[in-house]
Write a protein that holds these residues in place. Structure first.
Motif, PDB file in Angstrom:
ATOM      1  N   ILE A  35       8.605  13.027   0.172  1.00  0.00           N
ATOM      2  CA  ILE A  35       7.276  12.396   0.212  1.00  0.00           C
ATOM      3  C   ILE A  35       7.219  11.231  -0.763  1.00  0.00           C
ATOM      4  CG2 ILE A  35       4.823  12.735  -0.310  1.00  0.00           C
ATOM      5  CD1 ILE A  35       5.207  15.668   0.691  1.00  0.00           C
ATOM      6  N   THR A  36       7.695  11.449  -1.979  1.00  0.00           N
ATOM      7  CA  THR A  36       7.693  10.406  -3.005  1.00  0.00           C
ATOM      8  C   THR A  36       8.509   9.197  -2.564  1.00  0.00           C
ATOM      9  OG1 THR A  36       7.383  12.031  -4.756  1.00  0.00           O
ATOM     10  CG2 THR A  36       8.284   9.904  -5.419  1.00  0.00           C
ATOM     11  N   ASN A  37       9.663   9.424  -1.956  1.00  0.00           N
ATOM     12  CA  ASN A  37      10.495   8.323  -1.460  1.00  0.00           C
ATOM     13  C   ASN A  37       9.778   7.529  -0.378  1.00  0.00           C
ATOM     14  OD1 ASN A  37      12.512   9.110  -3.214  1.00  0.00           O
ATOM     15  ND2 ASN A  37      13.653  10.242  -1.667  1.00  0.00           N
ATOM     16  N   ALA A  38       9.116   8.222   0.535  1.00  0.00           N
ATOM     17  CA  ALA A  38       8.392   7.539   1.611  1.00  0.00           C
ATOM     18  C   ALA A  38       7.247   6.702   1.062  1.00  0.00           C
ATOM     19  CB  ALA A  38       7.867   8.561   2.614  1.00  0.00           C
ATOM     20  N   ILE A  39       6.480   7.267   0.148  1.00  0.00           N
ATOM     21  CA  ILE A  39       5.342   6.537  -0.417  1.00  0.00           C
ATOM     22  C   ILE A  39       5.818   5.351  -1.247  1.00  0.00           C
ATOM     23  CG2 ILE A  39       3.430   6.692  -2.068  1.00  0.00           C
ATOM     24  CD1 ILE A  39       2.986   9.566  -0.974  1.00  0.00           C
ATOM     25  N   GLY A  40       6.901   5.531  -1.994  1.00  0.00           N
ATOM     26  CA  GLY A  40       7.441   4.418  -2.781  1.00  0.00           C
ATOM     27  C   GLY A  40       7.864   3.251  -1.907  1.00  0.00           C
ATOM     28  N   ALA A  41       8.529   3.547  -0.801  1.00  0.00           N
ATOM     29  CA  ALA A  41       8.955   2.490   0.116  1.00  0.00           C
ATOM     30  C   ALA A  41       7.758   1.822   0.780  1.00  0.00           C
ATOM     31  CB  ALA A  41       9.902   3.058   1.168  1.00  0.00           C
ATOM     32  N   ALA A  42       6.775   2.609   1.179  1.00  0.00           N
ATOM     33  CA  ALA A  42       5.583   2.045   1.823  1.00  0.00           C
ATOM     34  C   ALA A  42       4.783   1.187   0.843  1.00  0.00           C
ATOM     35  CB  ALA A  42       4.707   3.165   2.374  1.00  0.00           C
ATOM     36  N   ALA A  43       4.693   1.611  -0.408  1.00  0.00           N
ATOM     37  CA  ALA A  43       3.932   0.868  -1.410  1.00  0.00           C
ATOM     38  C   ALA A  43       4.563  -0.495  -1.714  1.00  0.00           C
ATOM     39  CB  ALA A  43       3.814   1.685  -2.688  1.00  0.00           C
ATOM     40  N   ALA A  44       5.864  -0.601  -1.528  1.00  0.00           N
ATOM     41  CA  ALA A  44       6.542  -1.884  -1.766  1.00  0.00           C
ATOM     42  C   ALA A  44       6.073  -2.961  -0.798  1.00  0.00           C
ATOM     43  CB  ALA A  44       8.055  -1.700  -1.660  1.00  0.00           C
ATOM     44  N   SER A  45       5.693  -2.565   0.419  1.00  0.00           N
ATOM     45  CA  SER A  45       5.245  -3.554   1.403  1.00  0.00           C
ATOM     46  C   SER A  45       3.738  -3.543   1.612  1.00  0.00           C
ATOM     47  CB  SER A  45       5.953  -3.327   2.744  1.00  0.00           C
ATOM     48  OG  SER A  45       5.617  -2.061   3.263  1.00  0.00           O
ATOM     49  N   SER A  46       3.063  -2.509   1.114  1.00  0.00           N
ATOM     50  CA  SER A  46       1.608  -2.411   1.273  1.00  0.00           C
ATOM     51  C   SER A  46       1.013  -1.833  -0.010  1.00  0.00           C
ATOM     52  CB  SER A  46       1.267  -1.533   2.478  1.00  0.00           C
ATOM     53  OG  SER A  46      -0.122  -1.473   2.660  1.00  0.00           O
ATOM     54  N   PRO A  47       0.664  -2.683  -0.965  1.00  0.00           N
ATOM     55  CA  PRO A  47       0.222  -2.206  -2.277  1.00  0.00           C
ATOM     56  C   PRO A  47      -1.146  -1.522  -2.294  1.00  0.00           C
ATOM     57  CG  PRO A  47       0.018  -4.582  -2.147  1.00  0.00           C
ATOM     58  CD  PRO A  47       0.701  -4.133  -0.891  1.00  0.00           C
ATOM     59  N   ASN A  48      -1.894  -1.562  -1.207  1.00  0.00           N
ATOM     60  CA  ASN A  48      -3.243  -0.989  -1.193  1.00  0.00           C
ATOM     61  C   ASN A  48      -3.296   0.407  -0.596  1.00  0.00           C
ATOM     62  OD1 ASN A  48      -4.387  -3.323  -2.331  1.00  0.00           O
ATOM     63  ND2 ASN A  48      -4.472  -4.296  -0.344  1.00  0.00           N
ATOM     64  N   LEU A  49      -2.216   1.180  -0.730  1.00  0.00           N
ATOM     65  CA  LEU A  49      -2.219   2.538  -0.193  1.00  0.00           C
ATOM     66  C   LEU A  49      -3.267   3.376  -0.909  1.00  0.00           C
ATOM     67  CD1 LEU A  49       1.588   3.340   0.124  1.00  0.00           C
ATOM     68  CD2 LEU A  49       0.035   2.491   1.871  1.00  0.00           C
ATOM     69  N   GLY A  50      -3.950   4.212  -0.123  1.00  0.00           N
ATOM     70  CA  GLY A  50      -4.996   5.027  -0.714  1.00  0.00           C
ATOM     71  C   GLY A  50      -4.822   6.520  -0.508  1.00  0.00           C
ATOM     72  N   TRP A  51      -4.054   6.925   0.507  1.00  0.00           N
ATOM     73  CA  TRP A  51      -3.908   8.349   0.797  1.00  0.00           C
ATOM     74  C   TRP A  51      -2.730   8.575   1.728  1.00  0.00           C
ATOM     75  CZ3 TRP A  51      -4.271   8.962   5.984  1.00  0.00           C
ATOM     76  CH2 TRP A  51      -4.992   8.022   6.695  1.00  0.00           C
ATOM     77  N   PHE A  52      -2.338   9.840   1.837  1.00  0.00           N
ATOM     78  CA  PHE A  52      -1.300  10.213   2.800  1.00  0.00           C
ATOM     79  C   PHE A  52      -1.613  11.587   3.359  1.00  0.00           C
ATOM     80  CE2 PHE A  52       0.346  12.330  -0.921  1.00  0.00           C
ATOM     81  CZ  PHE A  52       1.004  13.443  -0.447  1.00  0.00           C
TER      82      PHE A  52
END
Length: 68
Positions: A23-40
């Motif tokens: 989960i942490t790896n997925a969120i880290g990769a997603a945050a690199a291209s979309s800094p406004n993540l709010g939830w999963f």
């Protein structure tokens, strides 16, 4: 947060050590291209088995980003 609008994207994180790391790896990769993540939200948990042992954890998650 009245009238907020979000995008939702499905991604798959992997890890040889744990579900949490996947989960942490997925969120880290997603945050690199979309800094406004709010939830999963977790959609699926699965993995690979080699020689009778778990060799990789795979977690399908959806991540939400606020638009605007």
């Amino acid at each position: 947060m009245a009238n907020a609008v979000f995008t939702k994207v499905e991604i798959v994180g992997t890890s040889p050590t744990s579900i949490s790391d996947a989960i942490t790896n997925a969120i880290g990769a997603a945050a690199a291209s979309s800094p406004n993540l709010g939830w999963f939200e977790v959609q699926e948990i699965r993995g690979n088995i080699q020689d009778g042992k778990v060799s990789q954890y795979q977690v399908v998650i959806k991540v939400g980003s606020r638009v605007g």
